[in-house]
Motif scaffolding. Structure first.
Motif, mmCIF file in Angstrom:
data_model
loop_
_atom_site.group_PDB
_atom_site.id
_atom_site.type_symbol
_atom_site.label_atom_id
_atom_site.label_comp_id
_atom_site.label_asym_id
_atom_site.label_seq_id
_atom_site.Cartn_x
_atom_site.Cartn_y
_atom_site.Cartn_z
ATOM 1 N N ASN A 2 0.826 -1.201 0.000
ATOM 2 C CA ASN A 2 0.000 0.000 0.000
ATOM 3 C C ASN A 2 0.867 1.260 0.000
ATOM 4 O O ASN A 2 1.822 1.371 0.776
ATOM 5 C CB ASN A 2 -0.913 -0.014 1.221
ATOM 6 C CG ASN A 2 -1.998 1.031 1.140
ATOM 7 O OD1 ASN A 2 -2.451 1.391 0.060
ATOM 8 N ND2 ASN A 2 -2.435 1.517 2.288
ATOM 9 N N ASN A 3 0.525 2.202 -0.856
ATOM 10 C CA ASN A 3 1.211 3.503 -0.968
ATOM 11 C C ASN A 3 2.664 3.394 -1.424
ATOM 12 O O ASN A 3 3.445 4.336 -1.254
ATOM 13 C CB ASN A 3 1.154 4.268 0.365
ATOM 14 C CG ASN A 3 -0.247 4.696 0.726
ATOM 15 O OD1 ASN A 3 -0.969 5.240 -0.104
ATOM 16 N ND2 ASN A 3 -0.644 4.442 1.966
ATOM 17 N N LYS A 4 3.037 2.264 -2.019
ATOM 18 C CA LYS A 4 4.407 2.112 -2.529
ATOM 19 C C LYS A 4 4.761 3.242 -3.492
ATOM 20 O O LYS A 4 5.862 3.804 -3.426
ATOM 21 C CB LYS A 4 4.533 0.763 -3.235
ATOM 22 C CG LYS A 4 5.845 0.573 -3.980
ATOM 23 C CD LYS A 4 5.889 -0.767 -4.708
ATOM 24 C CE LYS A 4 7.152 -0.916 -5.524
ATOM 25 N NZ LYS A 4 7.208 -2.238 -6.216
ATOM 26 N N SER B 257 17.484 -3.508 -6.427
ATOM 27 C CA SER B 257 16.107 -3.173 -6.774
ATOM 28 C C SER B 257 15.860 -1.690 -6.547
ATOM 29 O O SER B 257 16.370 -1.105 -5.586
ATOM 30 C CB SER B 257 15.143 -3.985 -5.899
ATOM 31 O OG SER B 257 13.816 -3.496 -6.043
ATOM 32 N N PRO B 258 15.065 -1.046 -7.397
ATOM 33 C CA PRO B 258 14.709 0.356 -7.149
ATOM 34 C C PRO B 258 13.733 0.518 -5.989
ATOM 35 O O PRO B 258 13.520 1.621 -5.502
ATOM 36 C CB PRO B 258 14.075 0.803 -8.466
ATOM 37 C CG PRO B 258 13.530 -0.467 -9.057
ATOM 38 C CD PRO B 258 14.505 -1.545 -8.671
ATOM 39 N N ASP B 259 13.145 -0.582 -5.536
ATOM 40 C CA ASP B 259 12.143 -0.513 -4.474
ATOM 41 C C ASP B 259 12.767 -0.109 -3.143
ATOM 42 O O ASP B 259 13.901 -0.486 -2.826
ATOM 43 C CB ASP B 259 11.458 -1.870 -4.288
ATOM 44 C CG ASP B 259 10.571 -2.245 -5.462
ATOM 45 O OD1 ASP B 259 10.261 -1.356 -6.279
ATOM 46 O OD2 ASP B 259 10.203 -3.432 -5.555
ATOM 47 N N LEU B 260 11.986 0.625 -2.345
ATOM 48 C CA LEU B 260 12.411 1.002 -0.994
ATOM 49 C C LEU B 260 12.013 -0.124 -0.035
ATOM 50 O O LEU B 260 11.080 -0.017 0.744
ATOM 51 C CB LEU B 260 11.772 2.338 -0.592
ATOM 52 C CG LEU B 260 12.215 3.546 -1.414
ATOM 53 C CD1 LEU B 260 11.473 4.802 -0.971
ATOM 54 C CD2 LEU B 260 13.721 3.759 -1.323
ATOM 55 N N ALA C 116 9.809 8.151 -5.188
ATOM 56 C CA ALA C 116 8.758 7.317 -5.763
ATOM 57 C C ALA C 116 8.220 7.919 -7.050
ATOM 58 O O ALA C 116 7.936 7.197 -8.029
ATOM 59 C CB ALA C 116 7.637 7.128 -4.761
ATOM 60 N N LYS C 117 8.062 9.234 -7.089
ATOM 61 C CA LYS C 117 7.561 9.897 -8.295
ATOM 62 C C LYS C 117 8.491 9.677 -9.468
ATOM 63 O O LYS C 117 8.051 9.523 -10.611
ATOM 64 C CB LYS C 117 7.396 11.391 -8.025
ATOM 65 C CG LYS C 117 6.246 11.743 -7.110
ATOM 66 C CD LYS C 117 6.204 13.239 -6.841
ATOM 67 C CE LYS C 117 5.096 13.586 -5.844
ATOM 68 N NZ LYS C 117 5.099 15.040 -5.502
ATOM 69 N N ARG C 118 9.797 9.613 -9.199
ATOM 70 C CA ARG C 118 10.767 9.425 -10.284
ATOM 71 C C ARG C 118 10.783 7.998 -10.791
ATOM 72 O O ARG C 118 11.329 7.728 -11.872
ATOM 73 C CB ARG C 118 12.162 9.820 -9.807
ATOM 74 C CG ARG C 118 12.278 11.291 -9.475
ATOM 75 C CD ARG C 118 13.707 11.750 -9.428
ATOM 76 N NE ARG C 118 13.799 13.167 -9.130
ATOM 77 C CZ ARG C 118 14.933 13.881 -9.192
ATOM 78 N NH1 ARG C 118 16.059 13.269 -9.517
ATOM 79 N NH2 ARG C 118 14.936 15.156 -8.908
ATOM 80 N N GLN C 119 10.192 7.061 -10.012
ATOM 81 C CA GLN C 119 10.154 5.672 -10.447
ATOM 82 C C GLN C 119 8.955 5.386 -11.340
ATOM 83 O O GLN C 119 8.875 4.317 -11.971
ATOM 84 C CB GLN C 119 10.111 4.744 -9.237
ATOM 85 C CG GLN C 119 11.243 4.927 -8.238
ATOM 86 C CD GLN C 119 12.609 4.900 -8.878
ATOM 87 O OE1 GLN C 119 12.942 3.961 -9.592
ATOM 88 N NE2 GLN C 119 13.400 5.917 -8.619
#
Length: 209
Positions: free
Chosen positions: A132-134, A156-159, A205-208
């Motif tokens: 949620n909210n990733k 990974s680009p993920d946080l 996140a916006k840049r991803q």
């Protein structure tokens, strides 16, 4: 300021963990009693009465009566995010502030001086790909992997971060001479900033997208 801390995978009472994680204290002589005392002492040295700890599962494999004595002894504000080895805790959920499979929290920037914006966190025992909210900058904290996907999380680009006691992040929080430590909010945020290159999680996140 009252501390916010994260941990998991202490595996108290689980002799098999010393074979699976041979770098743990007392693994060389398979002394699970000394290992358990080490983990409990680490908790007591780190956590103050006013602190809040989020435990992402696999706290104890002790039998039920011993598990009750353990969580009583760990007197602090603690939240349990249930793992696959927490069956003996089912009768003792009242010793936790909350118990859940997935925990979502918002840490207010107004209460934490070093935060530039509210920090949204999703905690689950298992690493997950979507939460949620990733895509608004929520951070995913997991356990279960004992540091084995640290490199995958890095590339990974993920946080997404492993906060288990055997993870690189937890071990970076160790006091001198200690094996590992509980992950502080400060250490977590430092890891986030390193991953984002200094951008806030929402900007990153916006840049991803």
């Amino acid at each position: 300021m009252n501390k916010i801390l994260f941990t998991s995978d202490l595996h108290i009472g689980h002799a098999g963990i010393l074979r699976f994680c041979p770098e743990r204290p007392f693994a060389d002589n398979s002394d699970i009693e000394a290992h358990d005392k080490y983990m409990l002492d680490l908790w007591k040295k780190t956590v103050d009465p006013s602190d809040t700890v989020y435990v992402a599962g696999d706290l104890s494999l002790l039998r039920s009566d011993c598990a009750r004595a353990l969580v009583q002894d760990m007197q602090r504000k603690k939240h349990l995010i249930v793992g696959n080895h927490d069956g003996s805790l089912k009768s003792h959920y009242s010793y936790f502030e909350s118990v859940s499979q997935i925990k979502e929290i918002v840490i207010k920037a107004s209460r934490v001086p070093f935060l530039e914006e509210n920090l949204r966190v999703c905690i689950c025992h298992y690493p997950i790909l979507e939460w949620n909210n990733k895509f608004e900058g929520a951070v995913m904290l997991h356990a279960h992997c004992h540091g084995n996907i640290d490199e995958l999380n890095k590339v990974s680009p993920d946080l997404r971060f492993d906060i288990g006691i055997d993870s690189e992040l937890a071990r970076s929080c160790a006091a001198p001479g200690e094996y590992s430590g509980l992950v502080s909010l400060e250490a977590l945020y430092e890891a986030i900033m390193k991953k984002t290159g200094g951008l806030t999680p929402s900007e990153y996140a916006k840049r991803q997208l």
